[in-house]
Design a protein around this motif. Sequence first.
Motif, PDB file in Angstrom:
ATOM      1  N   VAL A  25       0.808  -1.231   0.000  1.00  0.00           N
ATOM      2  CA  VAL A  25       0.000   0.000   0.000  1.00  0.00           C
ATOM      3  C   VAL A  25       0.835   1.271   0.000  1.00  0.00           C
ATOM      4  N   LEU A  26       2.045   1.221   0.519  1.00  0.00           N
ATOM      5  CA  LEU A  26       2.863   2.429   0.584  1.00  0.00           C
ATOM      6  C   LEU A  26       3.608   2.705  -0.718  1.00  0.00           C
ATOM      7  N   GLU A  27       3.892   1.674  -1.495  1.00  0.00           N
ATOM      8  CA  GLU A  27       4.628   1.848  -2.747  1.00  0.00           C
ATOM      9  C   GLU A  27       3.955   2.836  -3.690  1.00  0.00           C
ATOM     10  N   PRO A  28       2.622   2.771  -3.923  1.00  0.00           N
ATOM     11  CA  PRO A  28       2.003   3.749  -4.816  1.00  0.00           C
ATOM     12  C   PRO A  28       2.094   5.192  -4.309  1.00  0.00           C
ATOM     13  N   LEU A  29       2.364   5.365  -3.021  1.00  0.00           N
ATOM     14  CA  LEU A  29       2.458   6.694  -2.430  1.00  0.00           C
ATOM     15  C   LEU A  29       3.897   7.214  -2.415  1.00  0.00           C
ATOM     16  N   GLY A  30       4.824   6.427  -2.956  1.00  0.00           N
ATOM     17  CA  GLY A  30       6.220   6.834  -2.988  1.00  0.00           C
ATOM     18  C   GLY A  30       6.942   6.650  -1.668  1.00  0.00           C
ATOM     19  N   ILE A  31       6.388   5.809  -0.802  1.00  0.00           N
ATOM     20  CA  ILE A  31       6.973   5.538   0.510  1.00  0.00           C
ATOM     21  C   ILE A  31       7.576   4.148   0.467  1.00  0.00           C
ATOM     22  N   LYS A  32       8.845   4.023   0.916  1.00  0.00           N
ATOM     23  CA  LYS A  32       9.520   2.734   0.800  1.00  0.00           C
ATOM     24  C   LYS A  32      10.149   2.295   2.121  1.00  0.00           C
ATOM     25  N   LEU A  33      10.451   1.001   2.181  1.00  0.00           N
ATOM     26  CA  LEU A  33      11.134   0.445   3.350  1.00  0.00           C
ATOM     27  C   LEU A  33      12.523   1.060   3.440  1.00  0.00           C
ATOM     28  N   ILE A  34      12.865   1.585   4.611  1.00  0.00           N
ATOM     29  CA  ILE A  34      14.178   2.207   4.764  1.00  0.00           C
ATOM     30  C   ILE A  34      15.028   1.531   5.843  1.00  0.00           C
ATOM     31  N   ARG A  35      14.381   0.742   6.710  1.00  0.00           N
ATOM     32  CA  ARG A  35      15.142   0.081   7.771  1.00  0.00           C
ATOM     33  C   ARG A  35      14.342  -1.090   8.307  1.00  0.00           C
ATOM     34  N   GLU A  36      15.068  -2.162   8.651  1.00  0.00           N
ATOM     35  CA  GLU A  36      14.412  -3.320   9.250  1.00  0.00           C
ATOM     36  C   GLU A  36      15.300  -3.902  10.335  1.00  0.00           C
ATOM     37  N   VAL A  37      14.699  -4.171  11.480  1.00  0.00           N
ATOM     38  CA  VAL A  37      15.359  -4.916  12.547  1.00  0.00           C
ATOM     39  C   VAL A  37      14.603  -6.230  12.602  1.00  0.00           C
ATOM     40  N   GLU A  38      15.184  -7.255  12.007  1.00  0.00           N
ATOM     41  CA  GLU A  38      14.518  -8.541  11.792  1.00  0.00           C
ATOM     42  C   GLU A  38      13.813  -9.047  13.045  1.00  0.00           C
ATOM     43  N   GLY A  39      12.541  -9.356  12.881  1.00  0.00           N
ATOM     44  CA  GLY A  39      11.741  -9.926  13.947  1.00  0.00           C
ATOM     45  C   GLY A  39      11.268  -8.926  15.001  1.00  0.00           C
ATOM     46  N   GLN A  40      11.643  -7.644  14.842  1.00  0.00           N
ATOM     47  CA  GLN A  40      11.271  -6.653  15.847  1.00  0.00           C
ATOM     48  C   GLN A  40      10.474  -5.483  15.277  1.00  0.00           C
ATOM     49  N   ARG A  41      10.969  -4.907  14.174  1.00  0.00           N
ATOM     50  CA  ARG A  41      10.311  -3.728  13.608  1.00  0.00           C
ATOM     51  C   ARG A  41      10.860  -3.439  12.228  1.00  0.00           C
ATOM     52  N   PHE A  42      10.112  -2.624  11.493  1.00  0.00           N
ATOM     53  CA  PHE A  42      10.608  -2.085  10.233  1.00  0.00           C
ATOM     54  C   PHE A  42      10.027  -0.700  10.048  1.00  0.00           C
ATOM     55  N   ALA A  43      10.735   0.118   9.267  1.00  0.00           N
ATOM     56  CA  ALA A  43      10.348   1.522   9.111  1.00  0.00           C
ATOM     57  C   ALA A  43      10.286   1.900   7.641  1.00  0.00           C
ATOM     58  N   TYR A  44       9.336   2.767   7.332  1.00  0.00           N
ATOM     59  CA  TYR A  44       9.141   3.287   5.980  1.00  0.00           C
ATOM     60  C   TYR A  44       9.321   4.791   5.986  1.00  0.00           C
ATOM     61  N   GLY A  45       9.718   5.332   4.847  1.00  0.00           N
ATOM     62  CA  GLY A  45       9.855   6.768   4.704  1.00  0.00           C
ATOM     63  C   GLY A  45      10.136   7.140   3.267  1.00  0.00           C
ATOM     64  N   LYS A  46      10.463   8.404   3.075  1.00  0.00           N
ATOM     65  CA  LYS A  46      10.846   8.930   1.763  1.00  0.00           C
ATOM     66  C   LYS A  46      12.252   9.494   1.883  1.00  0.00           C
ATOM     67  N   ASP A  47      13.067   9.273   0.859  1.00  0.00           N
ATOM     68  CA  ASP A  47      14.432   9.796   0.860  1.00  0.00           C
ATOM     69  C   ASP A  47      14.442  11.293   1.086  1.00  0.00           C
ATOM     70  N   GLY A  48      15.284  11.729   2.001  1.00  0.00           N
ATOM     71  CA  GLY A  48      15.473  13.152   2.241  1.00  0.00           C
ATOM     72  C   GLY A  48      14.360  13.839   2.999  1.00  0.00           C
ATOM     73  N   GLU A  49      13.379  13.105   3.472  1.00  0.00           N
ATOM     74  CA  GLU A  49      12.266  13.718   4.201  1.00  0.00           C
ATOM     75  C   GLU A  49      12.221  13.202   5.631  1.00  0.00           C
ATOM     76  N   GLU A  50      11.736  14.063   6.503  1.00  0.00           N
ATOM     77  CA  GLU A  50      11.541  13.672   7.888  1.00  0.00           C
ATOM     78  C   GLU A  50      10.294  12.813   7.989  1.00  0.00           C
ATOM     79  N   GLY A  51      10.148  12.156   9.088  1.00  0.00           N
ATOM     80  CA  GLY A  51       8.949  11.374   9.352  1.00  0.00           C
ATOM     81  C   GLY A  51       9.104   9.930   8.930  1.00  0.00           C
TER      82      GLY A  51
END
Length: 128
Positions: A25-51
């Motif tokens: 669902v995030l791919e069409p919005l230009g938001i991509k996976l930027i970090r993953e801690v296997e089995g604990q969490r993962f984070a999405y964002g946009k290059d060069g943007e906060e949040g």
Amino acid sequence: MSSILTHLTIGSNDLKKARIFYDAVLEPLGIKLIREVEGQRFAYGKDGEEGRIIIVKPINGEAATAGNGITIGLAAPSDEAVDAFYKAGLANGGKDAGEPGPRPAANNSRGAYLYDPEGNKICAFNFK
């Protein structure tokens, strides 16, 4: 670019299922996976943007539950991205919470609503 949010955390009981849903669902919005801690969490964002959007198993060890009355709104770059967000969500474990279309309360901007696999309500809007 400045944002009013530093991050948004969404709890999940099944990170594999959540990863499939949020990747889709995030791919069409230009938001991509930027970090993953296997089995604990993962984070999405946009290059060069906060949040960041962080998907995590609750650290208190209790089950993740959806917040009643909470909706997570995401910006879409186009009407087509709103439609792709919705279609991807339904195809990847999400449930309908409001099909794509104009929203009178938002100046007839195009929006779509989904429930993620845990029952959290998310939406995408292309504001006119």
